[in-house]
Every structure is written in C-alpha cells, then in structure tokens.
Scaffold this motif. Structure first.
Motif, PDB file in Angstrom:
ATOM      1  N   LYS A 192       0.828  -1.211   0.000  1.00  0.00           N
ATOM      2  CA  LYS A 192       0.000   0.000   0.000  1.00  0.00           C
ATOM      3  C   LYS A 192       0.859   1.257   0.000  1.00  0.00           C
ATOM      4  O   LYS A 192       0.584   2.216  -0.730  1.00  0.00           O
ATOM      5  CB  LYS A 192      -0.931  -0.002   1.216  1.00  0.00           C
ATOM      6  CG  LYS A 192      -2.035  -1.037   1.163  1.00  0.00           C
ATOM      7  CD  LYS A 192      -2.881  -0.976   2.429  1.00  0.00           C
ATOM      8  CE  LYS A 192      -3.997  -2.002   2.416  1.00  0.00           C
ATOM      9  NZ  LYS A 192      -4.795  -1.966   3.657  1.00  0.00           N
ATOM     10  N   PHE A 193       1.905   1.256   0.827  1.00  0.00           N
ATOM     11  CA  PHE A 193       2.754   2.446   0.943  1.00  0.00           C
ATOM     12  C   PHE A 193       3.544   2.680  -0.344  1.00  0.00           C
ATOM     13  O   PHE A 193       3.609   3.800  -0.857  1.00  0.00           O
ATOM     14  CB  PHE A 193       3.712   2.285   2.130  1.00  0.00           C
ATOM     15  CG  PHE A 193       4.492   3.531   2.436  1.00  0.00           C
ATOM     16  CD1 PHE A 193       3.891   4.607   3.065  1.00  0.00           C
ATOM     17  CD2 PHE A 193       5.824   3.631   2.076  1.00  0.00           C
ATOM     18  CE1 PHE A 193       4.609   5.758   3.341  1.00  0.00           C
ATOM     19  CE2 PHE A 193       6.548   4.780   2.341  1.00  0.00           C
ATOM     20  CZ  PHE A 193       5.939   5.849   2.979  1.00  0.00           C
ATOM     21  N   LEU A 194       4.123   1.617  -0.895  1.00  0.00           N
ATOM     22  CA  LEU A 194       4.887   1.763  -2.139  1.00  0.00           C
ATOM     23  C   LEU A 194       3.976   2.201  -3.284  1.00  0.00           C
ATOM     24  O   LEU A 194       4.334   3.067  -4.087  1.00  0.00           O
ATOM     25  CB  LEU A 194       5.573   0.446  -2.502  1.00  0.00           C
ATOM     26  CG  LEU A 194       6.700  -0.036  -1.594  1.00  0.00           C
ATOM     27  CD1 LEU A 194       7.186  -1.415  -2.037  1.00  0.00           C
ATOM     28  CD2 LEU A 194       7.858   0.933  -1.580  1.00  0.00           C
ATOM     29  N   PHE A 195       2.794   1.609  -3.372  1.00  0.00           N
ATOM     30  CA  PHE A 195       1.868   1.876  -4.475  1.00  0.00           C
ATOM     31  C   PHE A 195       1.334   3.301  -4.431  1.00  0.00           C
ATOM     32  O   PHE A 195       1.278   3.998  -5.457  1.00  0.00           O
ATOM     33  CB  PHE A 195       0.708   0.877  -4.414  1.00  0.00           C
ATOM     34  CG  PHE A 195      -0.247   0.946  -5.573  1.00  0.00           C
ATOM     35  CD1 PHE A 195      -0.012   0.230  -6.733  1.00  0.00           C
ATOM     36  CD2 PHE A 195      -1.405   1.720  -5.499  1.00  0.00           C
ATOM     37  CE1 PHE A 195      -0.896   0.285  -7.806  1.00  0.00           C
ATOM     38  CE2 PHE A 195      -2.295   1.785  -6.562  1.00  0.00           C
ATOM     39  CZ  PHE A 195      -2.038   1.059  -7.718  1.00  0.00           C
ATOM     40  N   TRP A 221       9.032   0.087  -8.897  1.00  0.00           N
ATOM     41  CA  TRP A 221       8.090  -0.604  -9.781  1.00  0.00           C
ATOM     42  C   TRP A 221       8.248  -2.116  -9.674  1.00  0.00           C
ATOM     43  O   TRP A 221       7.255  -2.852  -9.577  1.00  0.00           O
ATOM     44  CB  TRP A 221       8.310  -0.173 -11.228  1.00  0.00           C
ATOM     45  CG  TRP A 221       7.798   1.190 -11.560  1.00  0.00           C
ATOM     46  CD1 TRP A 221       8.522   2.322 -11.773  1.00  0.00           C
ATOM     47  CD2 TRP A 221       6.427   1.567 -11.713  1.00  0.00           C
ATOM     48  NE1 TRP A 221       7.704   3.385 -12.055  1.00  0.00           N
ATOM     49  CE2 TRP A 221       6.405   2.954 -12.027  1.00  0.00           C
ATOM     50  CE3 TRP A 221       5.217   0.884 -11.625  1.00  0.00           C
ATOM     51  CZ2 TRP A 221       5.219   3.650 -12.243  1.00  0.00           C
ATOM     52  CZ3 TRP A 221       4.030   1.579 -11.845  1.00  0.00           C
ATOM     53  CH2 TRP A 221       4.041   2.941 -12.144  1.00  0.00           C
ATOM     54  N   GLU A 222       9.488  -2.581  -9.702  1.00  0.00           N
ATOM     55  CA  GLU A 222       9.739  -4.029  -9.629  1.00  0.00           C
ATOM     56  C   GLU A 222       9.180  -4.612  -8.335  1.00  0.00           C
ATOM     57  O   GLU A 222       8.552  -5.673  -8.336  1.00  0.00           O
ATOM     58  CB  GLU A 222      11.255  -4.294  -9.703  1.00  0.00           C
ATOM     59  CG  GLU A 222      11.864  -3.984 -11.050  1.00  0.00           C
ATOM     60  CD  GLU A 222      11.974  -5.223 -11.931  1.00  0.00           C
ATOM     61  OE1 GLU A 222      13.093  -5.643 -12.207  1.00  0.00           O
ATOM     62  OE2 GLU A 222      10.926  -5.767 -12.338  1.00  0.00           O
ATOM     63  N   GLU A 223       9.408  -3.921  -7.219  1.00  0.00           N
ATOM     64  CA  GLU A 223       8.941  -4.442  -5.931  1.00  0.00           C
ATOM     65  C   GLU A 223       7.423  -4.436  -5.845  1.00  0.00           C
ATOM     66  O   GLU A 223       6.809  -5.394  -5.367  1.00  0.00           O
ATOM     67  CB  GLU A 223       9.551  -3.620  -4.786  1.00  0.00           C
ATOM     68  CG  GLU A 223      11.045  -3.866  -4.616  1.00  0.00           C
ATOM     69  CD  GLU A 223      11.565  -3.344  -3.290  1.00  0.00           C
ATOM     70  OE1 GLU A 223      10.808  -3.352  -2.311  1.00  0.00           O
ATOM     71  OE2 GLU A 223      12.730  -2.930  -3.253  1.00  0.00           O
ATOM     72  N   VAL A 224       6.784  -3.360  -6.290  1.00  0.00           N
ATOM     73  CA  VAL A 224       5.326  -3.257  -6.236  1.00  0.00           C
ATOM     74  C   VAL A 224       4.681  -4.359  -7.076  1.00  0.00           C
ATOM     75  O   VAL A 224       3.761  -5.052  -6.622  1.00  0.00           O
ATOM     76  CB  VAL A 224       4.870  -1.864  -6.725  1.00  0.00           C
ATOM     77  CG1 VAL A 224       3.371  -1.867  -7.017  1.00  0.00           C
ATOM     78  CG2 VAL A 224       5.188  -0.801  -5.688  1.00  0.00           C
ATOM     79  N   LEU A 225       5.155  -4.525  -8.302  1.00  0.00           N
ATOM     80  CA  LEU A 225       4.543  -5.508  -9.197  1.00  0.00           C
ATOM     81  C   LEU A 225       4.821  -6.934  -8.748  1.00  0.00           C
ATOM     82  O   LEU A 225       3.974  -7.819  -8.894  1.00  0.00           O
ATOM     83  CB  LEU A 225       5.029  -5.273 -10.627  1.00  0.00           C
ATOM     84  CG  LEU A 225       4.507  -3.965 -11.244  1.00  0.00           C
ATOM     85  CD1 LEU A 225       5.276  -3.616 -12.516  1.00  0.00           C
ATOM     86  CD2 LEU A 225       3.020  -4.057 -11.541  1.00  0.00           C
TER      87      LEU A 225
END
Length: 722
Positions: free
Chosen positions: A168-171, A185-189
């Motif tokens: 949630k925080f990264l997004f 982006w890599e971590e979120v996806l």
C-alpha cells in the motif's frame, strides 16, 4: 573516465568549432569533424582492422584525418563530448554502433539508425540491471528528481513492514513521489503477483514431475527433467503419462522428439481431478515453429491447450519411426513441457478474481479515481493512428507520426481520413500545412461507429493564433471540436495552392493533431458474459473459433489468466468444455435474504422472476472486480415494485449508501439493494458502469506515471501483466 588520452581531449577542445562547444550541440560536431568511410585512401578496408590506420594508434587526431565506420564515428563522438565535460557513452544497435550524450536536460542519440528502443549499453559499459538504453533516460529522470533519495529511503525502510502495508505504501506514496525509480516498480509488481492482485503466468508445470511409461521406466524421468537425455522404446505402441500434481488449465504443450523416432500418430488425453480421461488432441493439432519445420532430427512441436481442468497429461503413441543407429527404437522423447496455470479450485491457491491474499482496495480505488479524472481531460487521440488518403499513400502516415515530414498531392481535390480506433469526443483539431500548399476550402466529417458520415466543420470554423497569422509557410490552423461520438475523422480538401518548388503539389499537410477524450466504455457490469457468449455459439451466431478472442478477453477481465495466449487456449474446444468451466468460475454472484432460484436471474440471463417476501427484502451483487458504478436499472415484474430502493456500495474503506439509482459514480466491488416493500418481484437488474480489473488498474498506473518512457512501459507490462 574516457577511453581517450588527455592529449587527445586537449586536441578536441582546441579544434572543435565554437558553435558546437556547448552540451546541446557538442554531439553534432562528430559528423562535421569525421568522415564515414569504409576504405582508406590506399583502398584498404576497415574490416582488415589496424591496417586501415596503417597500424598506428587510433587517436582522435587520426580518426579526424582518416575517418572510419560506425564504431570509429561513435568512439570519436563520445570522446568529443567528454573533452568538454559532457557525459556520453557508446551504444550498440543491430549491426551498428551509436552513442548518446547528455545535453543538460536530456540524453539524446548520436550516429543513430535504430532509435532508443533498439539501443543497448555497449560492451564494457557498466550498467546496473537492465541493459536497454531507454533505462538511461529513466534513471536520469529519477536522479534529477529531488525525491529520488527520499523514495529510496522509504523503499528500504518499509522492508520492515508486513507485505500488505508495504504494498500500500509503495503503491500510493513512493511510486508517485518518484516514478523514475525502477526498483520501486519491480517491488510493487512482484508483491502484486505474489499476493494474487494480478494474474499468474503460464509456466511449465511438468518440470520435474513424476512420469509413468509403458516401458523403459528407468529412463522415464528424463522427459520432464530437462537433462538433455531421453526416453525411448522399441514397442509398436507406447504411452507416457505425466502427473502435474496440481489442478491446471493447459495453454499449450511442447514436445521434443528424440532423433528421428517420432510418432506419426498420437492421441493426447487430459485426466481430470475425478479421474475421468478425455481425449483433447491428436497429431492433427500440432504445429512447428518456422525454424523447426525443416528439422527432422530432435524436432520440437507445439500443441495448443484445452479448456478442461487437468491433473495428468497422457500421450498415446503409434506408427513410430525406427532410429538410424540400429538401436531398434520406434519412439523417443527428449522433453515434454506443459505450459499451464494452476486453477483457483486448488485449496492452497488464492483466487485471482478476488482482491488477493491481502486487501488493497483502498489504494486501488484511489488509483481508479485518478484514472477517471485523467480520462475526463482532453488527450492527443491521433498520435500514430492509421491514415488513409486519396493519393500518395506511401506518405500518409507522416500526418499522424509527428515526424516533421509531410504528405502531399497534386490532385485538384483530395481527402485524408484518420482512424481513431475507438469512439471519441473530439475537442479540437490542429492542422499544419506543408509549405504554401494549403486548402482554401475544406470540410471536416465525423464518421460514427455505424459508418454514418456527418459534416461538422468547414474552413469557416478555423482560427489562427497571433504567432501564426503572419506565416505563409508551414502555418498551423485550429478548428474547435464537436459532441458527436466519432471513430474516424475525414478532411476533404479543395482549391489548393501550387508549391513554389515546381513539384506540382496543390495540397500538403505536415501534421493533423486531434485532441479529445475516448468515450467511456459503460456497460452492464452485472451481466454473466460467459452465458451470453455460450448462447451465441450454441445458436450458431458465431463459431467457438471466432469467439476465441472474446473468451480470452473474459479470462483476462476475471483476472484468471492475464496474458493468455490468444489463438491457442481455446483451439478445438467444445461448448461442453466451456459449460463445465463456467460452473467452476462464475464471474458475478448474487445473494438474497431468502433462498430463491431466481437470484441468478437478476443478471439478465434467465426469464425467472426473483420474489422477495419478507419484512426487509434485499439483494447483494458481488461484482468480482472493482467497478465505477454509475447507475442501477431495475426491471420490475408487474406492479410488485418498491416505492423506495436504497443502494449501498461497499468500498475498500466504508459502505456508502444512496437513496437514488442514478448518478451514483462510486467505486466498489459489491452493491446491495434494499427494498421498502415487503413483497417485491424483480425480473432483472442492470448495474451500469465501468469495470476495472486489477490488471487494468496497474496498466493504467504504469502508463500514467511513465508516459514519457514508452519503452519502459512496454517492458513492465510484458513482464508482469501479459
């Protein structure tokens, strides 16, 4: 550092013309100072290596004097930039060497023939992660942002949080603060994939799985272990069975035969969780890639998949071919690969049509709101879209590609037609004429989805800005838009002006730029689309083969098979297979406060009437995906209707209640209807709105935040969403 010596860099500073001695122009000095040539004055080819330069060190001074091909030109260009303190590096392109330098505001290409998308870091250049050159520009944008350092700190700090809070925080916070930070982006996806928010990819589910065979059992496991070894048998008929150890839907199967010992005939069976064995394919369904078609030894073949839950795959072989090495083997297999996805019916798997293993609706809803606001703004609709013209067809595409080239014609009347490829509302058009060849009279037509051609504008509606008023050459004009839904725009030209360069052209256009908004795709999001599609197939309105793309679309909208391979998943599938699968994966669900056969009839796929006979009747719809709900349309049965109906939309953070059925414009996955009457009878309910699959939300966010980096957008979507 630089590959050039200090003395060479000093020479470059002393011998570069003053007009190029700035970051914006320095790369352009390359071709002014060095000649591209394949042979030297003595006729020696550059491909003979050092002999081209008489075995002398390849200094900038020598390159300036003797010239060279792409590698030497780019080496010279890079060193020239570095001599003036401008960052630069060589790039590899297919069969070519280019270079890039930093102008102070952006990285640009030099000695280029293939563009950014086909450019990569050159050998010897250190790069972290992806070596595609467009990532240079992305990282430059990230590091130019004041928030890059902060975004990195936040990204690392939230490693200590649980996955749901981290996502949630990264997004919602970290990505918008610095979109160029590719690591985020890599971590979120990756988090989204691991937790079921976006679909799973087709993988080889047979790898390492147990294999049973009719004979030569000691070699059976070679088939799934990718060992380079093989299984074989001399039997006149043989079989092989792979236990997938999971319930799967198979997209395709790949088989590599051993040597020349392939089966001229075979049958492929799917074994279901209940143990039922169903023939799904034969040798008539196989295809081979182009490079394999002339290959008789160790050939790979491909067989398309089937729409049936499968736990085991069985292959029965007949009419073999004896090996040429006198081993008396008739059949041989090196590998069998089964590309599939494990279904949601697996107890250990999370349904990817649900919100996922963690609840992220709050941040996803916020993103949908942003995307809706963006879609309400005017956008460039015509960029790169197909163009038809009355003549000079080879130049037509210049009109929408913003290439600074042009389309022209010497015809006395002419027309241009731009296909917007979807229904749009046009807010305005800008036209840039070529030279002096403008049309004194023109008509603009809007062509609707029904191919109705409607005159909307003429030359009398054009306006010209102050800075363009005094221009006679390459002038821009503006034309206001219209409200009619438009799929294509046609411009008809007359009364042209002959060009002054004796080319006998009467009309010329450099650009036609159309601004506006794509029409919202508002549909009945409560419909059981599976059933509708099956009925069209059964009624003979379309074959299942023709319906393949529509089935694939539904799969993707359900979130079950994001990235399904169209044209393979449903080839050869019968309607009964589809019906079986529909029962397993229904999209929309309806529940009521009283058991009623008619509850599923609410979706408009049945003549059954739902009756609520209790003190407070209600209906609740589980829409599966997040939806922007605009209105609700109830078809009552006769006079048994409620005077008042309240609507409750269940969002990620709260339940929102409305005492109306129109103009709701709220986002949620569930909708509840409460009726004021004790006795109501409803034929059907239509919930009008726009459906947002998780895949659509993620794709929209990627395109929105990385709109200046189309190559990176393409790579992220290919990797995680297809």
């Amino acid at each position: 550092g630089s590959s050039a010596e200090d003395e060479e860099l000093e020479w470059a500073r002393e011998n570069t013309d003053y007009e190029f001695q700035n970051p914006e122009k320095i790369g352009e000095a390359t071709h002014a100072m060095m000649t591209y040539r394949e042979y030297n004055d003595e006729g020696v080819s550059i491909h003979e290596g050092p002999g081209f330069y008489h075995y002398k060190p390849e200094t900038l001074q020598l390159l300036h004097k003797k010239g060279g091909v792409c590698g030497a030109v780019s080496k010279f260009g890079v060193a020239l930039c570095q001599a003036f303190g401008v960052p630069a590096m060589p790039l590899s392109q297919p069969g070519h060497c280019a270079f890039t330098w930093y102008t102070g505001t952006e990285w640009v290409l030099g000695n280029d023939i293939s563009g950014w998308d086909e450019s990569h870091y050159h050998d010897g250049i250190q790069a972290q992660g992806n070596r595609s050159a467009p990532f240079i520009r992305l990282m430059s944008d990230a590091q130019s942002s004041e928030m890059f350092g902060t975004s990195e700190k936040m990204r690392v700090a939230f490693n200590l949080q649980d996955q749901e809070e981290r996502f949630k925080f990264l997004f919602s916070r970290v990505l918008p603060s610095c979109p160029g930070n590719y690591s985020t982006w890599e971590e979120v996806l990756q988090l989204a994939v691991e937790n079921g928010l976006i679909g799973r990819s087709f993988v080889n589910v047979a790898e390492g799985k147990p294999v049973s065979v009719s004979s030569t059992a000691e070699r059976a496991q070679n088939v799934t272990e990718n060992s380079g070894s093989e299984w074989w048998t001399g039997e006149k008929a043989a079989w092989i069975e792979i236990d997938l150890q999971a319930t799967c839907i198979v997209d395709h199967v790949k088989i590599q035969w051993w040597g020349y010992s392939k089966a001229n005939q075979y049958k492929m069976f799917a074994i279901t969780p209940s143990g039922e064995m169903t023939q799904v394919k034969t040798e008539g369904d196989q295809t081979a890639d182009v490079e394999e078609r002339g290959n008789d030894c160790n050939q790979w073949i491909k067989i398309s998949g089937w729409l049936l839950e499968t736990c085991k795959v069985r292959l029965e072989l007949s009419e073999g071919n004896k090996d040429p090495w006198n081993m008396n083997m008739l059949f041989g297999l090196r590998q069998v690969q089964v590309f599939a996805v494990e279904t949601c019916s697996d107890k250990n798997k999370t349904s990817s049509s649900s919100p996922g293993s963690f609840f992220a609706d709050e941040v996803l809803e916020e993103e949908v709101k942003i995307q809706e606001e963006e879609s309400a703004k005017a956008h460039l609709l015509s960029d790169g879209k197909p163009v038809k013209v009355s003549s000079t067809v080879d130049r037509a595409q210049n009109i929408t590609q913003r290439s600074e080239s042009e389309w022209w014609t010497g015809d006395e009347t002419a027309w241009i037609e731009i296909d917007l490829q979807t229904a749009c509302i046009v807010d305005g058009i800008r036209i840039k004429w070529w030279g002096y060849s403008k049309a004194d009279h023109f008509k603009i037509f809007a062509i609707t989805k029904n191919d109705e051609k409607v005159l909307v504008k003429t030359e009398g509606d054009q306006t010209i800005s102050e800075e363009e008023e005094d221009k006679d050459c390459n002038q821009w004009i503006n034309v206001s838009g219209w409200e009619l839904e438009t799929c294509r725009v046609r411009i008809e030209l007359s009364d042209g002006n002959k060009d002054p360069w004796n080319m006998n052209m009467l009309f010329g256009v450099r650009q036609a730029v159309i601004f506006g908004k794509e029409k919202e795709k508002v549909t009945n999001i409560a419909t059981t689309r599976w059933q509708e599609l099956i009925e069209t197939v059964e009624n003979g309105d379309k074959t299942l083969q023709k319906a393949t793309s529509e089935f694939s679309k539904i799969f993707n909208e359900l979130g079950l098979f994001d990235g399904a391979t169209e044209g393979s998943l449903f080839t050869g599938v019968g309607v009964e297979n589809v019906k079986y699968f529909v029962k397993k994966f229904e999209n929309k669900h309806v529940s009521a406060n009283k058991e009623s056969f008619g509850a599923t009839g609410m979706l408009g796929c049945s003549d059954t009437v739902w009756e609520g006979n209790c003190q407070e009747p209600w209906l609740e719809f589980n829409l599966g995906n997040l939806c922007l709900i605009k209105s609700v349309d109830i078809d009552w049965n006769g006079s048994r209707k409620a005077e008042k109906v309240s609507v409750t939309i269940k969002t990620g953070s709260e339940d929102k209640k409305f005492e109306k059925l129109e103009s709701l414009n709220e986002i949620g996955r569930k909708l509840r209807l409460d009726f004021s009457a004790e006795k109501v009878a409803v034929k059907s309910v239509k919930i009008i709105g726009i459906e947002y699959t998780n895949k659509k939300i993620f794709e929209g966010k990627i395109k929105r935040l990385l709109k200046n980096h189309p190559f990176v957008v393409k790579k992220l979507i290919e990797k995680y969403l297809k």
